[in-house]
Each structure stands twice: as C-alpha cells, then as structure tokens.
Design a protein around this motif. Sequence first.
Motif, PDB file in Angstrom:
ATOM      1  N   CYS A 120     107.598  30.207  30.155  1.00 44.43           N
ATOM      2  CA  CYS A 120     108.691  31.058  29.704  1.00 44.43           C
ATOM      3  C   CYS A 120     110.067  30.431  29.915  1.00 44.43           C
ATOM      4  CB  CYS A 120     108.661  32.401  30.433  1.00 44.43           C
ATOM      5  SG  CYS A 120     106.990  33.013  30.759  1.00 44.43           S
ATOM      6  N   CYS A 123     112.477  29.089  27.164  1.00 42.84           N
ATOM      7  CA  CYS A 123     113.277  29.991  26.332  1.00 42.84           C
ATOM      8  C   CYS A 123     114.144  30.964  27.135  1.00 42.84           C
ATOM      9  CB  CYS A 123     112.384  30.805  25.401  1.00 42.84           C
ATOM     10  SG  CYS A 123     111.637  29.832  24.095  1.00 42.84           S
ATOM     11  N   HIS A 124     113.721  31.254  28.366  1.00 45.66           N
ATOM     12  CA  HIS A 124     114.487  32.249  29.143  1.00 45.66           C
ATOM     13  C   HIS A 124     115.211  31.612  30.318  1.00 45.66           C
ATOM     14  CE1 HIS A 124     113.022  35.840  27.026  1.00 45.66           C
ATOM     15  NE2 HIS A 124     111.850  35.222  26.943  1.00 45.66           N
ATOM     16  N   GLY A 133     115.824  33.107  24.412  1.00 43.12           N
ATOM     17  CA  GLY A 133     115.481  34.507  24.698  1.00 43.12           C
ATOM     18  C   GLY A 133     116.535  35.144  25.586  1.00 43.12           C
ATOM     19  N   LEU A 136     116.872  37.941  31.480  1.00 42.95           N
ATOM     20  CA  LEU A 136     115.879  38.874  32.029  1.00 42.95           C
ATOM     21  C   LEU A 136     116.288  39.362  33.419  1.00 42.95           C
ATOM     22  CD1 LEU A 136     112.604  36.936  31.031  1.00 42.95           C
ATOM     23  CD2 LEU A 136     113.667  38.844  29.808  1.00 42.95           C
ATOM     24  N   TRP A 141     118.319  45.634  28.195  1.00 43.47           N
ATOM     25  CA  TRP A 141     117.062  45.160  27.619  1.00 43.47           C
ATOM     26  C   TRP A 141     116.960  45.583  26.160  1.00 43.47           C
ATOM     27  CZ3 TRP A 141     113.264  42.471  30.588  1.00 43.47           C
ATOM     28  CH2 TRP A 141     113.672  42.214  31.907  1.00 43.47           C
ATOM     29  N   LYS A 142     116.386  44.701  25.338  1.00 43.91           N
ATOM     30  CA  LYS A 142     116.260  44.978  23.896  1.00 43.91           C
ATOM     31  C   LYS A 142     115.011  45.779  23.584  1.00 43.91           C
ATOM     32  CE  LYS A 142     117.543  41.627  20.891  1.00 43.91           C
ATOM     33  NZ  LYS A 142     117.580  40.265  20.307  1.00 43.91           N
ATOM     34  N   HIS A 143     113.878  45.344  24.169  1.00 45.32           N
ATOM     35  CA  HIS A 143     112.599  45.963  23.823  1.00 45.32           C
ATOM     36  C   HIS A 143     112.015  46.762  24.973  1.00 45.32           C
ATOM     37  CE1 HIS A 143     112.426  43.590  20.135  1.00 45.32           C
ATOM     38  NE2 HIS A 143     112.856  42.573  20.865  1.00 45.32           N
ATOM     39  N   VAL A 144     112.419  46.421  26.168  1.00 40.58           N
ATOM     40  CA  VAL A 144     111.793  47.002  27.357  1.00 40.58           C
ATOM     41  C   VAL A 144     112.590  48.220  27.827  1.00 40.58           C
ATOM     42  CG1 VAL A 144     111.244  46.551  29.777  1.00 40.58           C
ATOM     43  CG2 VAL A 144     110.843  44.776  28.056  1.00 40.58           C
ATOM     44  N   GLY A 159     110.346  40.685  18.379  1.00 36.47           N
ATOM     45  CA  GLY A 159     111.292  40.006  17.490  1.00 36.47           C
ATOM     46  C   GLY A 159     110.593  39.188  16.415  1.00 36.47           C
ATOM     47  N   THR A 162     109.568  35.664  17.456  1.00 37.42           N
ATOM     48  CA  THR A 162     110.499  34.770  18.161  1.00 37.42           C
ATOM     49  C   THR A 162     110.176  34.806  19.649  1.00 37.42           C
ATOM     50  OG1 THR A 162     112.106  36.572  18.222  1.00 37.42           O
ATOM     51  CG2 THR A 162     112.430  34.881  16.533  1.00 37.42           C
ATOM     52  N   TRP A 166     101.344  36.697  24.192  1.00 41.46           N
ATOM     53  CA  TRP A 166     100.628  35.892  25.184  1.00 41.46           C
ATOM     54  C   TRP A 166      99.241  36.427  25.490  1.00 41.46           C
ATOM     55  CZ3 TRP A 166     102.760  31.345  26.516  1.00 41.46           C
ATOM     56  CH2 TRP A 166     104.114  31.174  26.165  1.00 41.46           C
ATOM     57  N   LEU A 170      97.133  33.957  28.027  1.00 36.20           N
ATOM     58  CA  LEU A 170      97.175  34.115  29.486  1.00 36.20           C
ATOM     59  C   LEU A 170      96.051  35.050  29.928  1.00 36.20           C
ATOM     60  CD1 LEU A 170     101.038  34.616  30.031  1.00 36.20           C
ATOM     61  CD2 LEU A 170      99.720  32.509  30.338  1.00 36.20           C
ATOM     62  N   VAL A 182     108.807  39.011  36.407  1.00 37.34           N
ATOM     63  CA  VAL A 182     109.979  39.208  35.544  1.00 37.34           C
ATOM     64  C   VAL A 182     110.779  40.416  36.047  1.00 37.34           C
ATOM     65  CG1 VAL A 182     110.709  39.919  33.222  1.00 37.34           C
ATOM     66  CG2 VAL A 182     109.054  38.072  33.491  1.00 37.34           C
TER      67      VAL A 182
HETATM   68  C1  HEC Z   1     109.826  30.400  22.113  1.00 33.33           C
HETATM   69  C2  HEC Z   1     110.752  31.047  23.001  1.00 33.33           C
HETATM   70  C3  HEC Z   1     110.214  32.083  23.982  1.00 33.33           C
HETATM   71  C4  HEC Z   1     109.229  31.918  24.924  1.00 33.33           C
HETATM   72  C5  HEC Z   1     108.386  30.680  25.207  1.00 33.33           C
HETATM   73  C6  HEC Z   1     109.167  33.159  25.639  1.00 33.33           C
HETATM   74  N1  HEC Z   1     110.082  34.036  25.142  1.00 33.33           N
HETATM   75 FE1  HEC Z   1     110.407  35.898  25.806  1.00 33.33          FE
HETATM   76  N2  HEC Z   1     111.714  36.224  24.268  1.00 33.33           N
HETATM   77  C7  HEC Z   1     112.138  35.272  23.380  1.00 33.33           C
HETATM   78  C8  HEC Z   1     113.059  35.879  22.450  1.00 33.33           C
HETATM   79  C9  HEC Z   1     113.778  35.143  21.322  1.00 33.33           C
HETATM   80  C10 HEC Z   1     113.156  37.230  22.809  1.00 33.33           C
HETATM   81  C11 HEC Z   1     114.008  38.304  22.117  1.00 33.33           C
HETATM   82  C12 HEC Z   1     113.319  38.785  20.884  1.00 33.33           C
HETATM   83  C13 HEC Z   1     114.244  39.657  20.068  1.00 33.33           C
HETATM   84  O1  HEC Z   1     115.426  39.332  20.013  1.00 33.33           O
HETATM   85  O2  HEC Z   1     113.768  40.650  19.504  1.00 33.33           O
HETATM   86  C14 HEC Z   1     112.292  37.411  23.963  1.00 33.33           C
HETATM   87  C15 HEC Z   1     112.145  38.608  24.632  1.00 33.33           C
HETATM   88  C16 HEC Z   1     111.468  38.754  25.821  1.00 33.33           C
HETATM   89  C17 HEC Z   1     111.410  39.977  26.591  1.00 33.33           C
HETATM   90  C18 HEC Z   1     112.054  41.276  26.211  1.00 33.33           C
HETATM   91  C19 HEC Z   1     113.478  41.247  26.667  1.00 33.33           C
HETATM   92  C20 HEC Z   1     114.240  42.496  26.333  1.00 33.33           C
HETATM   93  O3  HEC Z   1     115.477  42.420  26.358  1.00 33.33           O
HETATM   94  O4  HEC Z   1     113.632  43.544  26.045  1.00 33.33           O
HETATM   95  C21 HEC Z   1     110.690  39.696  27.719  1.00 33.33           C
HETATM   96  C22 HEC Z   1     110.375  40.657  28.851  1.00 33.33           C
HETATM   97  C23 HEC Z   1     110.280  38.316  27.638  1.00 33.33           C
HETATM   98  N3  HEC Z   1     110.758  37.776  26.473  1.00 33.33           N
HETATM   99  C24 HEC Z   1     109.551  37.681  28.599  1.00 33.33           C
HETATM  100  C25 HEC Z   1     108.966  36.420  28.405  1.00 33.33           C
HETATM  101  C26 HEC Z   1     107.981  35.851  29.293  1.00 33.33           C
HETATM  102  C27 HEC Z   1     107.520  36.440  30.604  1.00 33.33           C
HETATM  103  C28 HEC Z   1     107.590  34.667  28.714  1.00 33.33           C
HETATM  104  C29 HEC Z   1     106.521  33.707  29.189  1.00 33.33           C
HETATM  105  C30 HEC Z   1     105.181  34.209  29.316  1.00 33.33           C
HETATM  106  C31 HEC Z   1     108.379  34.492  27.509  1.00 33.33           C
HETATM  107  N4  HEC Z   1     109.187  35.579  27.340  1.00 33.33           N
HETATM  108  C32 HEC Z   1     108.310  33.382  26.697  1.00 33.33           C
HETATM  109  C33 HEC Z   1     111.756  33.946  23.367  1.00 33.33           C
HETATM  110  C34 HEC Z   1     110.740  33.415  24.125  1.00 33.33           C
END
Ligand code: HEC
Length: 205
Positions: A120, A123-124, A133, A136, A141-144, A159, A162, A166, A170, A182
């Motif tokens: 993660c 991107c985060h 992303g 966190l 939060w956007k989705h949570v 998204g 995007t 998992w 996983l 997280v």
């Molecule tokens: C390829 C890039 C990428 C990876 C790798 C990735 N994410 Fe994300 N994640 C994003 C993006 C972009 C968003 C926002 C999506 C949107 O804007 O709708 C997001 C959103 C989220 C959110 C929601 C946040 C919210 O504001 O509601 C969570 C929680 C999250 N990711 C956790 C994780 C975790 C934990 C992992 C690893 C297992 C992970 N992400 C891996 C790109 C990624």
Amino acid sequence: MNKNSNATMTGSSDLSSDQNANILDHAPDGIRTNDNRVPTWWKILFVASVLFAPVYMLFFHGGMPGRSVHDQYSSHLGEMMEVRFKEIGVLTADRQTILEYLNEKPEWLAVGKATYQANCATCHSADGGGLVGPNLTDDHWKHVRSVEGIANVLNNGAGNGTMPAWKNRLHRNQIVLTAAYVASLRNNPVAGKGPEGVEIADWNE
Ligand code: HEC
C-alpha cells in the motif's frame, strides 16, 4: 650485450631485467608500464565468468517461479503467516473483530503493518500521508465511514479500480489486520495530502 642496457633509456636501474624487458616507450606523467602477458589463470577466469553469467541469469532470473530471492522470500513469508494464523484461525472482517485487534491486540498490528508497507505504501506513502491515494491518517475519508468500511474498501477496491481490490490477493486475516493497522494510523496524523471527503467520527464511536 648486457640485457639491462635498455634500463638506461628510462633513467633507472633499480628494476630487474625481467621487468625492464617489456617496458613501453610511452610514459605519461613519468609512469612507466610493462607490457606483460596477461596470465593464463586470469584469462581462464575471465572466459569462465563470461560463460557462467548467462547461465546464472537464465536460471535465477529467467522467469521460472520459485527461484529468485523475491520468490523465496514471499514463499517463506507465506509459510510464516500460515503458522502464525493458526493461532487466530480465520478472522471475520466485521466491526467487532477489527476493533478488537486495534484496541486489544496491538501486537498483531505488525502483520498489518508489514502487509501495508509491502502493498500500500507505494500509493498511500509509508507513513500513510497519501500520494496517489488519499491521506489515511486524518479525520477526512472519501469512502470509509466506519472501521469495518476500511475492510470493505480493501476487499472490493474503490474509485473504479484506482484503489485496487485485495480480496483475491491477500489472506482474509491480512485484510482484517491491515484494516486495523490503517485505523491505527489515525493516532499519528501526518501532514501529507490535504483532507478529502467528509469528516468522520472516531473509530470506537
Ligand atoms: C495503485 C495505488 C493504490 C494502492 C496500491 C493502494 N491504494 Fe488505497 N487508494 C488508492 C486511491 C487512488 C484511493 C482513492 C480512490 C478514490 O479517489 O475514489 C484509495 C483509497 C483507499 C482507502 C479509502 C480512503 C478514503 O478516504 O475513504 C483506503 C482505506 C485505502 N485506499 C487503503 C489501502 C490499503 C490498505 C492498501 C494496501 C493493501 C491500498 N490502499 C493500496 C490507491 C491505492
């Protein structure tokens, strides 16, 4: 004629006759070089390395699964996970379980952290402050909307992909433990990406 006679040409007589025999005329900055033959052992070693390299490359990096260091690492990591997961069985990604690991079994968050760093952080960002992303670690939060919502986003993505899903990548326990990890990031907010989405209540409320 004395074998050493050419030593006088270079103005030195402290070299042995063997060393002087092949001395080159060219002497940049006064440094003189001997044009000695490359030793046979050196040539054999050189040719052997050249022949060995492609064999090594093909064997370890030719795409056969299980041979690269990375493959071996993941398979050992997988085995280690299985051993450790026997202690806790298969977890359900519900609110009660995630809060339990967040609040009462923080020693397990290390597994979630390892999963996070491996999958993660690209991107985060490593500290959760967000790159591609969202951040966190803040309260927006956007989705949570609740702690189980984190697991939901992890399982199904968000998204339009995007944020990847998992579920099939996983272990179910990794989903729960990563969600708990997280959730724990909110305890140490970092100034990464600015707030996105709506402000939500504390995980325990
Ligand atoms: C390829 C890039 C990428 C990876 C790798 C990735 N994410 Fe994300 N994640 C994003 C993006 C972009 C968003 C926002 C999506 C949107 O804007 O709708 C997001 C959103 C989220 C959110 C929601 C946040 C919210 O504001 O509601 C969570 C929680 C999250 N990711 C956790 C994780 C975790 C934990 C992992 C690893 C297992 C992970 N992400 C891996 C790109 C990624």
